[in-house]
Design a protein around this motif. Structure first.
Motif, short mmCIF file in Angstrom:
data_model
loop_
_atom_site.label_atom_id
_atom_site.label_comp_id
_atom_site.label_asym_id
_atom_site.label_seq_id
_atom_site.Cartn_x
_atom_site.Cartn_y
_atom_site.Cartn_z
N ALA A 15 15.90 13.80 -3.83
CA ALA A 15 16.17 15.31 -4.30
C ALA A 15 17.08 15.92 -3.29
N SER A 16 17.12 15.53 -2.43
CA SER A 16 18.44 16.06 -1.45
C SER A 16 18.78 14.80 -0.65
N TRP A 17 20.00 15.01 0.24
CA TRP A 17 20.66 14.15 0.96
C TRP A 17 20.70 14.28 2.46
N TYR A 18 19.79 15.32 2.96
CA TYR A 18 19.71 15.54 4.36
C TYR A 18 18.11 15.89 4.56
N ILE A 19 17.94 15.99 5.68
CA ILE A 19 16.27 16.20 6.39
C ILE A 19 16.16 17.62 5.97
N MET A 40 8.61 21.76 -7.83
CA MET A 40 7.43 21.94 -6.68
C MET A 40 6.60 23.32 -7.09
N ARG A 41 7.00 24.19 -7.72
CA ARG A 41 6.34 25.38 -8.16
C ARG A 41 5.37 25.18 -9.21
N ALA A 42 5.86 24.03 -10.25
CA ALA A 42 5.05 23.59 -11.27
C ALA A 42 3.65 22.98 -10.62
N ILE A 43 4.15 22.22 -9.49
CA ILE A 43 2.95 21.42 -8.63
C ILE A 43 2.03 22.63 -8.24
N ASP A 60 13.17 19.48 6.55
CA ASP A 60 12.21 20.16 7.05
C ASP A 60 12.02 21.74 7.49
N TYR A 61 11.21 22.09 6.69
CA TYR A 61 11.20 23.67 6.68
C TYR A 61 12.40 24.34 6.23
N HIS A 62 13.13 23.83 5.21
CA HIS A 62 14.55 24.22 4.85
C HIS A 62 14.30 24.90 3.64
N VAL A 63 14.62 26.18 3.57
CA VAL A 63 14.33 27.16 2.47
C VAL A 63 15.45 26.78 1.59
N PHE A 64 16.72 26.75 1.91
CA PHE A 64 17.84 26.52 0.68
C PHE A 64 17.59 25.33 -0.04
N GLN A 65 17.49 24.29 0.63
CA GLN A 65 17.16 22.83 -0.20
C GLN A 65 16.03 22.86 -0.75
N THR A 66 14.84 23.30 -0.31
CA THR A 66 13.71 23.34 -1.00
C THR A 66 13.75 24.34 -2.26
N SER A 67 14.64 25.39 -2.38
CA SER A 67 15.00 26.05 -3.35
C SER A 67 15.48 25.37 -4.52
N LYS A 68 16.28 24.46 -4.28
CA LYS A 68 16.86 23.54 -5.28
C LYS A 68 15.75 22.82 -6.10
N ILE A 111 -7.75 23.58 -7.28
CA ILE A 111 -7.49 23.25 -5.88
C ILE A 111 -6.50 24.25 -5.46
N PRO A 112 -7.19 25.05 -4.26
CA PRO A 112 -6.41 26.09 -3.71
C PRO A 112 -5.30 25.62 -2.88
N VAL A 113 -4.09 25.97 -3.35
CA VAL A 113 -2.78 25.34 -2.49
C VAL A 113 -2.63 26.56 -1.56
N GLU A 114 -2.44 26.07 -0.28
CA GLU A 114 -1.97 27.08 0.51
C GLU A 114 -0.33 27.23 0.80
N ASN A 115 0.32 25.91 0.72
CA ASN A 115 1.94 26.03 0.73
C ASN A 115 2.43 24.90 0.45
N SER A 116 3.84 24.70 0.03
CA SER A 116 4.37 23.35 -0.12
C SER A 116 5.51 23.70 1.02
N LYS A 117 6.21 22.80 1.36
CA LYS A 117 7.37 22.78 2.50
C LYS A 117 8.26 21.18 2.41
N GLY A 118 9.74 21.54 2.71
CA GLY A 118 10.32 20.45 3.11
C GLY A 118 9.68 19.73 4.16
N GLU A 119 9.81 18.33 4.37
CA GLU A 119 9.44 17.51 5.28
C GLU A 119 10.63 16.89 5.91
N TRP A 120 10.19 15.84 6.98
CA TRP A 120 11.45 15.37 7.55
C TRP A 120 12.15 13.99 7.19
N GLY A 121 12.41 14.25 5.87
CA GLY A 121 13.48 13.42 5.05
C GLY A 121 14.09 14.03 3.98
#
Length: 453
Positions: free
Chosen positions: A166-170, A185-188, A172-180, A197-207
């Motif tokens: 879904a992206s071509w760079y790491i 992810m919002r549907a998830i 991790d915690y990257h808001v702009f890339q995770t917006s794409k 299932i109470p969700v706290e958050n989602s985030k980009g990871e180290w890949g």
């Protein structure tokens, strides 16, 4: 809780035509949900008491091939049935599937006794040990996965090569890339919330394209149930968006692995108060020290239940955020056991597991090791400080499945905690995995040796 259903609520929804399908399922040895889709009316009339499935479901491999050599079920024994007894506390809506509810079942024999080798039964046995000491366990899974723009069919037709993350760079915690990636992810997040299932958050990871979903901690059995529904739900929601995900521990050799960090704490069962909460001087409680010492002493023995496949061990590498050595430390991501939190939130994070683990088996192994430390009053050694990847002379984690199986085979602690039948059953499972791998020709072998060999 939002998404959870009582039987009366389900009955009303079925009568109103809002729910027409109830998935009755059990977790198998691989931590997958297997079962049947019932009509809502049939579930309420009959399957709410129990339904039946072929007992080969606890003897098949990842490909659903019946594996010979199990004592519990075989061709010689005719592959009969076992009963699926719904745990109605798990009944919930599945909002991403129209008109659908789901309930997780206990796997039982025809006398109403839990099948000993069933993953849910294995965890319940350790929770019963805890209850006998007036304690309960609260746990949480942090699951990581890679998100691909290819659909599952497209990925399969490519033989899982040259997939488009879904992206071509790491990220991790990257808001702009995770917006794409926010569409899926919002549907998830919202879908899981709607399934109780109470969700706290989602985030980009180290890949590139790697995601993490964090959910609120819960009592251990409840959390294991949430884990398998969460994992299955993420796959289904990705599919509905024309995408795919993988929870493989290591899907590509030069990219980050997918972990499942497990957070654990013990609580007073009657008072619902935390037993790991530091004492007045900030010192770790004796119980907490014993629990960590038990885990630390048994990390090699329990590794199979945290890393159950050949692929699982390809995740363990220096400077990868996956641990390689059996040490504990405070808030140190190079350690296998990481103590973190404060006050009531004090807990230990077991960082060994990959996203391919079965949560029931992993939780049970962690609790069995911790209980052994408590019962033997094992002393906790000094905290490790620094980079655990570079330190020599400390115990290492198993480097491959064969070593993990050897450690499991020799574990008197786990044989006492789980029972001989269970250990032999899962040793057979692991050995079959090793056998199947060793008789296959890999792409690496072909590319390296076809011409030059």
């Amino acid at each position: 809780m939002r998404g959870m259903l009582s039987v009366d609520q389900l009955s009303d929804l079925v009568a109103a035509g809002e729910i027409d399908t109830v998935i009755t399922c059990m977790p198998d040895m691989q931590g997958r949900l297997v079962g049947k889709r019932m009509t809502g009316s049939f579930f309420l009339d009959s399957a709410i008491k129990e339904s039946h499935s072929c007992n080969y479901l606890l003897t098949v491999d990842m490909d659903m091939e019946p594996v010979p050599g199990y004592r519990s079920a075989s061709w010689e024994k005719g592959y009969g049935d076992f009963a699926l007894k719904p745990d109605l506390s798990t009944l919930r809506r599945i909002p991403w599937l129209p008109g659908t509810a789901l309930v997780i079942c206990d796997t039982q024999d025809h006398n109403g006794e839990d099948i000993p080798t069933a993953p849910r039964a294995i965890l319940k046995k350790q929770l019963k040990r805890l209850a006998g000491k007036g304690m309960t366990a609260k746990m949480a899974s942090e699951l990581e996965f890679f998100l691909f723009d290819d659909s599952y069919r497209e990925a399969h037709e490519k033989r899982y090569h040259d997939l488009q993350t879904a992206s071509w760079y790491i990220e991790d915690y990257h808001v702009f890339q995770t917006s794409k990636e926010e569409g899926v992810m919002r549907a998830i997040r919202n879908g899981l919330e709607g399934a109780g299932i109470p969700v706290e958050n989602s985030k980009g990871e180290w890949g590139p394209g790697q995601e993490e979903v964090n959910v609120r901690y819960a009592e251990a059995l409840d959390m294991a149930d949430r884990h398998v529904i969460l994992k299955n739900g993420i796959k289904e929601i990705a599919h509905l968006h024309g995408k795919s995900v993988t929870f493989m521990a290591k899907w590509h050799y030069d990219l980050a692995g997918n972990s499942c960090h497990i957070h654990s704490s013990l609580w007073d069962a009657k008072k619902d108060t935390p037993l790991f909460k530091p004492e007045n001087d900030g010192e770790m409680t004796p119980l907490f020290k014993h629990f960590i010492a038990g885990q630390l002493s048994a990390l090699q023995e329990i590794s199979y239940f945290l890393a159950p496949y050949v692929n699982s061990y390809k995740r363990f590498a220096n400077l990868s955020f996956a641990p390689t050595n059996a040490v504990w430390s405070r808030d140190n991501r190079t350690a296998a056991l990481r103590v973190l939190g404060d006050g009531a939130g004090t807990r230990v994070e077991t960082r060994v597991g990959g996203a391919d683990l079965n949560p029931y088996l992993a939780y049970a192994a962690i609790l069995a090791a911790g209980l052994d430390g408590i019962e033997q009053e094992l002393e906790l050694g000094e905290e490790f400080q620094g980079d655990a990847y570079t330190k020599e002379g400390i115990p290492s984690l198993p480097r491959n499945l064969r070593d993990a199986l050897s450690a499991l085979e020799g574990s008197e602690m786990l044989r006492a905690a789980f029972g001989e039948e269970v250990i032999e059953h899962y040793l057979h499972t692991g050995r079959w995995e090793q056998y199947e791998y060793e008789r296959r020709i890999t792409d690496w072998e072909l590319m390296r040796g076809f011409e030059r060999g």
